[in-house]
Motif scaffolding. Structure first.
Motif, PDB file in Angstrom:
ATOM      1  N   ARG A  40       2.301 -99.881 -37.321  1.00  0.00           N
ATOM      2  CA  ARG A  40       3.388 -99.681 -36.359  1.00  0.00           C
ATOM      3  C   ARG A  40       4.066 -98.335 -36.609  1.00  0.00           C
ATOM      4  N   ILE A  41       4.720 -97.838 -35.574  1.00  0.00           N
ATOM      5  CA  ILE A  41       5.498 -96.600 -35.635  1.00  0.00           C
ATOM      6  C   ILE A  41       6.976 -96.969 -35.657  1.00  0.00           C
ATOM      7  N   GLU A  42       7.740 -96.420 -36.616  1.00  0.00           N
ATOM      8  CA  GLU A  42       9.154 -96.770 -36.740  1.00  0.00           C
ATOM      9  C   GLU A  42      10.090 -95.618 -36.370  1.00  0.00           C
ATOM     10  N   ASP A  43       9.723 -94.392 -36.681  1.00  0.00           N
ATOM     11  CA  ASP A  43      10.590 -93.256 -36.391  1.00  0.00           C
ATOM     12  C   ASP A  43       9.793 -91.976 -36.597  1.00  0.00           C
ATOM     13  N   VAL A  44      10.296 -90.883 -36.019  1.00  0.00           N
ATOM     14  CA  VAL A  44       9.688 -89.561 -36.192  1.00  0.00           C
ATOM     15  C   VAL A  44      10.800 -88.576 -36.543  1.00  0.00           C
ATOM     16  N   PHE A  45      10.600 -87.811 -37.611  1.00  0.00           N
ATOM     17  CA  PHE A  45      11.548 -86.786 -38.037  1.00  0.00           C
ATOM     18  C   PHE A  45      10.892 -85.420 -37.867  1.00  0.00           C
ATOM     19  N   VAL A  46      11.616 -84.491 -37.243  1.00  0.00           N
ATOM     20  CA  VAL A  46      11.072 -83.160 -36.968  1.00  0.00           C
ATOM     21  C   VAL A  46      11.912 -82.124 -37.702  1.00  0.00           C
TER      22      VAL A  46
ATOM     23  N   SER B 216      12.083 -74.255 -39.272  1.00  0.00           N
ATOM     24  CA  SER B 216      12.715 -73.287 -40.155  1.00  0.00           C
ATOM     25  C   SER B 216      13.973 -72.718 -39.513  1.00  0.00           C
ATOM     26  N   GLY B 217      15.057 -72.620 -40.294  1.00  0.00           N
ATOM     27  CA  GLY B 217      16.288 -72.051 -39.762  1.00  0.00           C
ATOM     28  C   GLY B 217      17.162 -73.101 -39.108  1.00  0.00           C
ATOM     29  N   MET B 218      17.763 -72.752 -37.983  1.00  0.00           N
ATOM     30  CA  MET B 218      18.801 -73.579 -37.358  1.00  0.00           C
ATOM     31  C   MET B 218      18.252 -74.593 -36.357  1.00  0.00           C
ATOM     32  N   TRP B 219      17.003 -74.945 -36.454  1.00  0.00           N
ATOM     33  CA  TRP B 219      16.471 -75.971 -35.560  1.00  0.00           C
ATOM     34  C   TRP B 219      17.092 -77.327 -35.898  1.00  0.00           C
ATOM     35  N   SER B 220      17.419 -78.092 -34.871  1.00  0.00           N
ATOM     36  CA  SER B 220      17.929 -79.445 -35.047  1.00  0.00           C
ATOM     37  C   SER B 220      17.381 -80.315 -33.924  1.00  0.00           C
ATOM     38  N   PHE B 221      16.934 -81.515 -34.277  1.00  0.00           N
ATOM     39  CA  PHE B 221      16.271 -82.389 -33.310  1.00  0.00           C
ATOM     40  C   PHE B 221      16.957 -83.747 -33.271  1.00  0.00           C
ATOM     41  N   GLY B 222      16.963 -84.350 -32.087  1.00  0.00           N
ATOM     42  CA  GLY B 222      17.608 -85.639 -31.904  1.00  0.00           C
ATOM     43  C   GLY B 222      16.756 -86.794 -32.387  1.00  0.00           C
ATOM     44  N   LYS B 223      17.305 -87.986 -32.223  1.00  0.00           N
ATOM     45  CA  LYS B 223      16.604 -89.210 -32.596  1.00  0.00           C
ATOM     46  C   LYS B 223      15.408 -89.418 -31.679  1.00  0.00           C
ATOM     47  N   SER B 224      14.293 -89.836 -32.263  1.00  0.00           N
ATOM     48  CA  SER B 224      13.082 -90.051 -31.464  1.00  0.00           C
ATOM     49  C   SER B 224      13.228 -91.304 -30.596  1.00  0.00           C
ATOM     50  N   ARG B 225      12.795 -91.175 -29.351  1.00  0.00           N
ATOM     51  CA  ARG B 225      12.758 -92.319 -28.430  1.00  0.00           C
ATOM     52  C   ARG B 225      11.310 -92.782 -28.343  1.00  0.00           C
ATOM     53  N   LEU B 226      11.038 -94.003 -28.809  1.00  0.00           N
ATOM     54  CA  LEU B 226       9.674 -94.512 -28.903  1.00  0.00           C
ATOM     55  C   LEU B 226       9.394 -95.493 -27.780  1.00  0.00           C
ATOM     56  N   THR B 227       8.266 -95.287 -27.097  1.00  0.00           N
ATOM     57  CA  THR B 227       7.870 -96.164 -25.989  1.00  0.00           C
ATOM     58  C   THR B 227       6.419 -96.580 -26.174  1.00  0.00           C
ATOM     59  N   ALA B 228       6.195 -97.889 -26.368  1.00  0.00           N
ATOM     60  CA  ALA B 228       4.831 -98.399 -26.537  1.00  0.00           C
ATOM     61  C   ALA B 228       4.085 -98.340 -25.208  1.00  0.00           C
ATOM     62  N   GLN B 229       2.815 -97.969 -25.267  1.00  0.00           N
ATOM     63  CA  GLN B 229       1.968 -97.852 -24.075  1.00  0.00           C
ATOM     64  C   GLN B 229       0.943 -98.985 -24.032  1.00  0.00           C
ATOM     65  N   ALA B 230       0.411 -99.233 -22.838  1.00  0.00           N
ATOM     66  CA  ALA B 230      -0.552-100.329 -22.656  1.00  0.00           C
ATOM     67  C   ALA B 230      -1.829-100.118 -23.460  1.00  0.00           C
ATOM     68  N   ASP B 231      -2.183 -98.862 -23.731  1.00  0.00           N
ATOM     69  CA  ASP B 231      -3.425 -98.595 -24.464  1.00  0.00           C
ATOM     70  C   ASP B 231      -3.247 -98.660 -25.983  1.00  0.00           C
ATOM     71  N   GLY B 232      -2.068 -99.069 -26.452  1.00  0.00           N
ATOM     72  CA  GLY B 232      -1.830 -99.190 -27.890  1.00  0.00           C
ATOM     73  C   GLY B 232      -1.197 -97.971 -28.524  1.00  0.00           C
ATOM     74  N   THR B 233      -1.083 -96.873 -27.779  1.00  0.00           N
ATOM     75  CA  THR B 233      -0.419 -95.690 -28.311  1.00  0.00           C
ATOM     76  C   THR B 233       1.099 -95.841 -28.177  1.00  0.00           C
ATOM     77  N   VAL B 234       1.806 -94.933 -28.816  1.00  0.00           N
ATOM     78  CA  VAL B 234       3.266 -94.894 -28.736  1.00  0.00           C
ATOM     79  C   VAL B 234       3.670 -93.466 -28.366  1.00  0.00           C
ATOM     80  N   VAL B 235       4.482 -93.323 -27.318  1.00  0.00           N
ATOM     81  CA  VAL B 235       4.988 -92.014 -26.927  1.00  0.00           C
ATOM     82  C   VAL B 235       6.359 -91.804 -27.576  1.00  0.00           C
ATOM     83  N   ALA B 236       6.510 -90.676 -28.272  1.00  0.00           N
ATOM     84  CA  ALA B 236       7.781 -90.316 -28.896  1.00  0.00           C
ATOM     85  C   ALA B 236       8.365 -89.114 -28.161  1.00  0.00           C
TER      86      ALA B 236
END
Length: 287
Positions: free
Chosen positions: A217-223, A226-246
């Motif tokens: 299973r997929i629980e979270d993604v952290f990105v 380098s430098g001042m990059w900042s990323f929000g919380k990952s939004r995870l959506t399960a797909q019918a083919d078994g993949t997960v879109v983040a």
């Protein structure tokens, strides 16, 4: 027969001495605790690797309800700062971070560890035939509702080639260190199938297609960037083919940053977390 009886009488003493020696060896593989407010730290050692590297762990134990931070702490908090300058016979040193968790509150989110953590360290001696002295000064922070600066100092003497010492605590956290994974399909671990800008949202962001293995299973993604990059919380959506879109929003970036950008993706999940380094072509942000 009379000569055998004294030898038999000495046998329990010999076994007791061996047990005490083994107990002393276990104790010698741990430094004393270094206490700070609401937290304490120490160094613990594991067996030498087959390539001659020394295995060490920085163990941090916190008061109930407190947490400390990962190398990339999120929207607030400070990462630990390691100072190894007092060490001897160290030619190389690698801090190996266990996969963190995300903490959410009214002020935003932070990334780190709650209650306790052991951060594995891989130490390469300059001369593998000589002992290694590991000396650590650590500046870190612990947080309940507010963050409190903390400091700790610890040292550990490591004999060369010690393989009989075991450390279940260290080994359990070594198993939580993300394994490297190249993009593409994998049968036995989490895979990043696709990665790129997210064209389906107004705000600039990233879109990943992840494939967990069977029973995984997929629980979270952290990105990280380098430098001042900042990323929000990952939004995870399960797909019918078994993949997960983040889907991951870009919260902040260095001024004028766009184009090919090296990023580190850490995916928390089972059977084991992974880490992938990618260079993505990031579009310019809003003016």
């Amino acid at each position: 027969m009379n000569r055998i009886l004294p030898l038999l009488a000495l046998l329990p003493l010999a076994l007791g001495s061996a047990a005490r020696a083994q107990e002393a060896m276990t104790e010698a593989a741990t430094s004393p605790w270094s206490a700070s407010e609401h937290a304490k730290l120490r160094l613990i050692a594991g067996p030498t690797t087959a390539t001659g590297k020394q295995r060490v762990g920085v163990e941090i134990a916190m008061s109930p309800g407190y947490k400390t931070y990962w190398r990339s702490p999120g929207q607030f908090g400070v990462p630990p700062a390691f100072d190894w300058s007092g060490s001897t016979n160290i030619g190389g040193l690698d801090v190996r971070w266990p996969v963190p968790e995300r903490f959410q509150d009214s002020a935003g989110y932070s990334i780190g560890y709650a209650g306790e953590v052991v951060i594995p360290i891989s130490v390469q001696p300059v001369d593998p035939t000589r002992p290694v002295l590991v000396v650590l000064k650590l500046d870190y922070a612990v947080c309940e509702k507010i963050c409190i600066p903390a400091k700790g100092e610890a040292s550990l003497w490591l004999e060369p080639g010690v393989t009989m010492v075991t450390s279940p605590r260290l080994e359990s956290y070594e198993a939580r260190v993300p394994v490297p994974a190249k993009p593409g399909t994998h049968k036995e671990k989490i895979a990043i199938i696709e990665a790129g800008p997210d064209d389906s949202v107004v705000d600039p962001g990233l879109r990943l297609v992840l494939q967990p293995p069977p029973e995984g299973r997929i629980e979270d993604v952290f990105v990280e960037g380098s430098g001042m990059w900042s990323f929000g919380k990952s939004r995870l959506t399960a797909q019918a083919d078994g993949t997960v879109v983040a889907q991951i929003r870009i919260d902040e970036r260095p001024k004028g940053a766009a184009g090919p950008t090296p990023l580190i993706f850490t995916v928390r999940g089972t059977p084991r977390p992974i880490e992938t380094r990618l260079e993505l072509d990031i579009p310019a942000g809003k003016p």
